[in-house]
Scaffold this active site. Structure first.
Site, mmCIF file in Angstrom:
data_model
loop_
_atom_site.group_PDB
_atom_site.id
_atom_site.type_symbol
_atom_site.label_atom_id
_atom_site.label_comp_id
_atom_site.label_asym_id
_atom_site.label_seq_id
_atom_site.Cartn_x
_atom_site.Cartn_y
_atom_site.Cartn_z
ATOM 1 N N GLU A 115 -2.039 11.364 3.913
ATOM 2 C CA GLU A 115 -3.089 11.167 4.899
ATOM 3 C C GLU A 115 -3.026 12.306 5.902
ATOM 4 O OE1 GLU A 115 -4.241 6.849 6.067
ATOM 5 O OE2 GLU A 115 -2.052 6.873 5.885
ATOM 6 N N GLU A 133 0.859 -1.181 0.000
ATOM 7 C CA GLU A 133 0.000 0.000 0.000
ATOM 8 C C GLU A 133 0.894 1.229 0.000
ATOM 9 O OE1 GLU A 133 -2.962 0.165 3.114
ATOM 10 O OE2 GLU A 133 -2.860 2.354 3.199
#
Length: 274
Positions: free
Chosen positions: A159, A154
């Site tokens: 974020e 990933e």
């Protein structure tokens, strides 16, 4: 985007240490020059169906709460939660009941419509704000040739969580390095205007490394050690995801402020170079 409690304990240290990690490396040469995929969001209504699909509902039955105990229901082709408007993609989270959820949002994916092995992926975006928000710009493997998460990897380009409004994180998860073990590779940068100004979030990814940037300022770097797929599963196609999660293990660690809704993430463009 997948997150577990050991991951959360490392985040603050990652943000505080990054200034010492790469402060001199601001504007490196960009090796990828050919534009191979883009969306400028110049249309109206729903996003271009030739470029975007949807992850929907709450992830059940396989990964209820999307593996993070998230609280939102992701809708499908609902302009209340995602639309093109004034040359932007707007992803919008609401406090409203749908199914068993008390919130709605959208999670846009390019899977099987935009999938790349290596290149520069850049997204110009302005983030939502408020406690309980968890916006993300990230990538997952399209073919998952090494198995399910975290075996096939990933890449979290960006974020942010609303209770740290001035921090953005860039992270890699693999079988060897992941949030479940607390070994994920995370670094961050601080900005005071994440929800009031646009920033360009990008990666440059080749067979030897992945570099993460905010406004071409180097944020994180993950190198291929040559020790195999457990450390480097990034020799396969990945696709892009853009979403606002509500609450969850990390995003909701300090609760959700229901007075902030609705909240929007604005995306000016997505561009992929190889």
């Amino acid at each position: 985007m997948y997150s577990f409690s050991p991951f959360n304990r490392l985040i603050k240290a990652a943000v505080l240490s990054v200034a010492f990690f790469m402060s001199a490396d601001v504007a490196l040469a960009q090796p990828f020059k050919k534009l191979v995929w883009s969306d400028e969001f110049n249309g109206k209504g729903l996003p271009d169906a030739k470029k975007w699909g949807y992850d929907t509902a709450m992830g059940c039955p396989k990964i209820c709460g999307w593996g993070n105990n998230e609280l939102q229901y992701y809708t499908h082709k609902n302009t209340r939660n995602v639309r093109q408007e004034n040359g932007m993609l707007v992803v919008e989270a609401h406090q409203e009941k749908m199914g068993e959820a008390r919130y709605t949002s959208a999670r846009m994916v390019t899977k099987n419509k935009g999938d790349w092995k290596y290149g520069r992926i850049e997204v110009r975006a302005k983030l939502p704000a408020g406690r309980g928000m968890w916006p993300a710009i990230w990538m997952l493997p399209t073919d998952a040739k090494y198995g399910g998460w975290p075996h096939s990897g990933e890449i979290d380009i960006m974020e942010n969580v609303g209770y740290w409004p001035d921090s953005v994180l860039a992270t890699v998860h693999t079988n060897a390095f992941n949030g479940m073990k607390g070994t994920q590779k995370t670094k961050g940068l601080n900005f005071k205007d994440l929800s009031t100004a646009f920033h360009v979030y990008s990666i440059e990814w080749d067979a030897t490394k992945i570099r993460f940037y905010v406004d071409d300022q180097l944020c994180n770097e993950f190198k291929n050690t040559g020790k195999g797929k457990d450390e480097w599963p990034f020799d396969q196609r990945f696709h892009l995801l853009i979403n606002i999660a509500v609450g969850g293990n990390w995003g909701g660690a300090k609760g959700v402020d229901d007075s902030i809704f609705p909240q929007k993430m604005f995306v000016d463009y997505v561009r992929v170079y190889q």
